[in-house]
Design a protein around this motif. Structure first.
Motif, PDB file in Angstrom:
ATOM      1  N   GLY A  89      42.043  39.129  37.386  1.00 38.23           N
ATOM      2  CA  GLY A  89      40.597  39.099  37.171  1.00 38.23           C
ATOM      3  C   GLY A  89      40.143  37.942  36.304  1.00 38.23           C
ATOM      4  O   GLY A  89      38.965  37.587  36.299  1.00 38.23           O
ATOM      5  N   ALA A  90      41.073  37.332  35.575  1.00 36.21           N
ATOM      6  CA  ALA A  90      40.733  36.202  34.696  1.00 36.21           C
ATOM      7  C   ALA A  90      40.838  34.857  35.414  1.00 36.21           C
ATOM      8  O   ALA A  90      40.510  33.820  34.829  1.00 36.21           O
ATOM      9  CB  ALA A  90      41.639  36.205  33.473  1.00 36.21           C
ATOM     10  N   LEU A  91      41.292  34.858  36.667  1.00 40.43           N
ATOM     11  CA  LEU A  91      41.447  33.595  37.390  1.00 40.43           C
ATOM     12  C   LEU A  91      40.100  32.985  37.728  1.00 40.43           C
ATOM     13  O   LEU A  91      39.146  33.685  38.071  1.00 40.43           O
ATOM     14  CB  LEU A  91      42.242  33.820  38.680  1.00 40.43           C
ATOM     15  N   VAL A  92      40.037  31.666  37.639  1.00 42.25           N
ATOM     16  CA  VAL A  92      38.830  30.907  37.983  1.00 42.25           C
ATOM     17  C   VAL A  92      39.256  29.721  38.841  1.00 42.25           C
ATOM     18  O   VAL A  92      40.436  29.366  38.877  1.00 42.25           O
ATOM     19  CB  VAL A  92      38.090  30.409  36.717  1.00 42.25           C
ATOM     20  N   PRO A  93      38.301  29.104  39.554  1.00 41.12           N
ATOM     21  CA  PRO A  93      38.669  27.914  40.322  1.00 41.12           C
ATOM     22  C   PRO A  93      39.363  26.877  39.435  1.00 41.12           C
ATOM     23  O   PRO A  93      38.904  26.579  38.337  1.00 41.12           O
ATOM     24  CB  PRO A  93      37.320  27.407  40.832  1.00 41.12           C
ATOM     25  N   GLY A  94      40.497  26.386  39.902  1.00 41.63           N
ATOM     26  CA  GLY A  94      41.279  25.428  39.138  1.00 41.63           C
ATOM     27  C   GLY A  94      42.466  26.050  38.427  1.00 41.63           C
ATOM     28  O   GLY A  94      43.373  25.327  37.981  1.00 41.63           O
ATOM     29  N   VAL A 127      41.373  41.374  46.399  1.00 40.55           N
ATOM     30  CA  VAL A 127      41.958  41.947  45.184  1.00 40.55           C
ATOM     31  C   VAL A 127      41.140  43.182  44.829  1.00 40.55           C
ATOM     32  O   VAL A 127      39.966  43.081  44.481  1.00 40.55           O
ATOM     33  CB  VAL A 127      41.951  40.945  44.011  1.00 40.55           C
ATOM     34  N   MET A 128      41.754  44.357  44.968  1.00 38.49           N
ATOM     35  CA  MET A 128      41.063  45.619  44.751  1.00 38.49           C
ATOM     36  C   MET A 128      40.914  45.947  43.265  1.00 38.49           C
ATOM     37  O   MET A 128      41.540  45.335  42.410  1.00 38.49           O
ATOM     38  CB  MET A 128      41.804  46.750  45.454  1.00 38.49           C
ATOM     39  N   ALA A 129      40.093  46.945  42.969  1.00 37.06           N
ATOM     40  CA  ALA A 129      39.815  47.332  41.584  1.00 37.06           C
ATOM     41  C   ALA A 129      41.084  47.712  40.831  1.00 37.06           C
ATOM     42  O   ALA A 129      41.255  47.361  39.664  1.00 37.06           O
ATOM     43  CB  ALA A 129      38.818  48.497  41.568  1.00 37.06           C
ATOM     44  N   GLU A 130      42.003  48.441  41.494  1.00 36.06           N
ATOM     45  CA  GLU A 130      43.256  48.841  40.852  1.00 36.06           C
ATOM     46  C   GLU A 130      44.051  47.635  40.396  1.00 36.06           C
ATOM     47  O   GLU A 130      44.610  47.604  39.296  1.00 36.06           O
ATOM     48  CB  GLU A 130      44.082  49.687  41.830  1.00 36.06           C
ATOM     49  N   THR A 131      44.112  46.613  41.252  1.00 36.92           N
ATOM     50  CA  THR A 131      44.849  45.395  40.914  1.00 36.92           C
ATOM     51  C   THR A 131      44.175  44.651  39.772  1.00 36.92           C
ATOM     52  O   THR A 131      44.842  44.138  38.868  1.00 36.92           O
ATOM     53  CB  THR A 131      44.954  44.484  42.152  1.00 36.92           C
ATOM     54  N   LEU A 132      42.854  44.583  39.804  1.00 32.57           N
ATOM     55  CA  LEU A 132      42.117  43.895  38.742  1.00 32.57           C
ATOM     56  C   LEU A 132      42.323  44.579  37.390  1.00 32.57           C
ATOM     57  O   LEU A 132      42.401  43.922  36.354  1.00 32.57           O
ATOM     58  CB  LEU A 132      40.630  43.844  39.084  1.00 32.57           C
ATOM     59  N   GLY A 186      56.384  43.255  43.326  1.00 34.21           N
ATOM     60  CA  GLY A 186      55.036  42.696  43.295  1.00 34.21           C
ATOM     61  C   GLY A 186      54.001  43.722  42.864  1.00 34.21           C
ATOM     62  O   GLY A 186      52.809  43.552  43.082  1.00 34.21           O
ATOM     63  N   HIS A 187      54.466  44.814  42.237  1.00 33.87           N
ATOM     64  CA  HIS A 187      53.593  45.867  41.722  1.00 33.87           C
ATOM     65  C   HIS A 187      53.594  45.777  40.203  1.00 33.87           C
ATOM     66  O   HIS A 187      54.546  46.225  39.545  1.00 33.87           O
ATOM     67  CB  HIS A 187      54.087  47.241  42.173  1.00 33.87           C
TER      68      HIS A 187
END
Length: 203
Positions: free
Chosen positions: A73-78, A62-67, A100-101
Motif C-alpha cells: 500500500g506504500a508503493l508509488v510510481p517510481g 491488490v485486495m484489501a487483505e493484501t494491503l 508469497g503469503h
C-alpha cells in the motif's frame, strides 16, 4: 510456490487507488516474458495474479487483505520492487520454499557495513519471533535469507554484494517497512503439535 531468489529489480509504473483495493502497473521485462493473464508473480514477496501484460509491463489487483498485511500500500510510481516468477517443477530450489503469503511487516532498524557485506537488523511484529531461529530461513521483501541472530523482537541477516546490488534491500533505509514471510514448515509443526496436545484420549 517461489524460492525467494529475486529475478529482477522492477519498478512501479502506476498505482490506481480503488478504495478498499488498488491496481498496480509494474515494469519487469524479465518476469513478463511469456507471462499471461492468471499467472503469478511475486512483488516484494507478495504473490499477485497477473491481469494483463504489454511491452514488458504487467498489471495486478491488490485486495484489501493484501494491503493490510503487507507494505504494498506504500508503493508509488517510481518505487523499486523485487520480482520473481513461480518455481518451475523440476527446477533447482535455490532459496527455500516460499508461498508469497506475507505473515506481517517488519521494519529495518539499522545497517552495519562490513568489508564485503552488510549486517541488517530488522524489527519483528508481534507473534512472529517464535518462527525465527538462528541459521533458519526467512523471506524479506521476497528475498530468501538466512537468519544470523534471532532475538525476542528482531533478527539480523547478512547481505552479500549480489543481494545488495540486485534487490531493493540494497536501498532500504532505517525505518523502512519490509514484508516478512516465515518458514511455512514451522507453522505447520506448531499447528500439528498444538492439535496433538489437545486431542482427547481414545477410549
Amino acid at each position: 510456490m517461489f524460492t525467494g531468489i529475486v529475478e529482477e529489480l522492477g519498478e512501479v509504473v502506476a498505482v490506481e487507488n480503488l478504495g478498499d483495493s488498488s491496481l498496480l502497473r509494474l515494469r519487469g521485462p524479465v518476469v513478463t516474458e511469456g507471462a499471461k493473464h492468471g499467472d503469478s508473480i511475486a512483488v516484494n514477496g507478495v504473490c499477485l495474479t497477473v491481469v494483463e501484460t504489454a511491452d514488458g509491463e504487467f498489471t495486478a489487483d491488490v485486495m484489501a487483505e493484501t494491503l493490510s498485511r503487507s507494505s504494498l500500500g506504500a508503493l508509488v510510481p517510481g518505487s523499486r520492487v523485487n520480482l520473481e516468477r513461480p518455481m518451475a517443477l523440476g527446477g533447482r530450489l535455490g532459496g527455500h520454499l516460499v508461498q508469497g503469503h506475507v505473515d506481517g511487516t517488519g521494519r529495518l532498524v539499522e545497517r552495519v557495513p562490513g568489508e564485503h557485506w552488510e549486517i541488517v537488523k530488522i524489527a519483528l511484529p508481534d507473534g512472529l519471533a517464535r518462527y525465527v531461529v538462528d541459521k533458519g530461513s526467512i523471506t524479506v521483501d521476497g528475498v530468501s535469507l538466512t537468519v544470523v541472530e534471532a532475538g525476542d523482537d528482531h533478527f539480523t541477516v547478512s547481505l552479500i554484494p549480489t543481494t545488495l546490488d540486485l534487490t531493493t534491500l540494497g536501498i532500504k533505509q532505517a525505518g523502512d517497512p519490509v514484508n516478512l514471510e516465515v518458514d511455512v514448515l514451522a507453522k505447520y509443526v506448531e499447528r500439528l503439535l498444538g492439535q496433538r496436545g489437545t486431542k482427547e484420549p481414545v477410549a
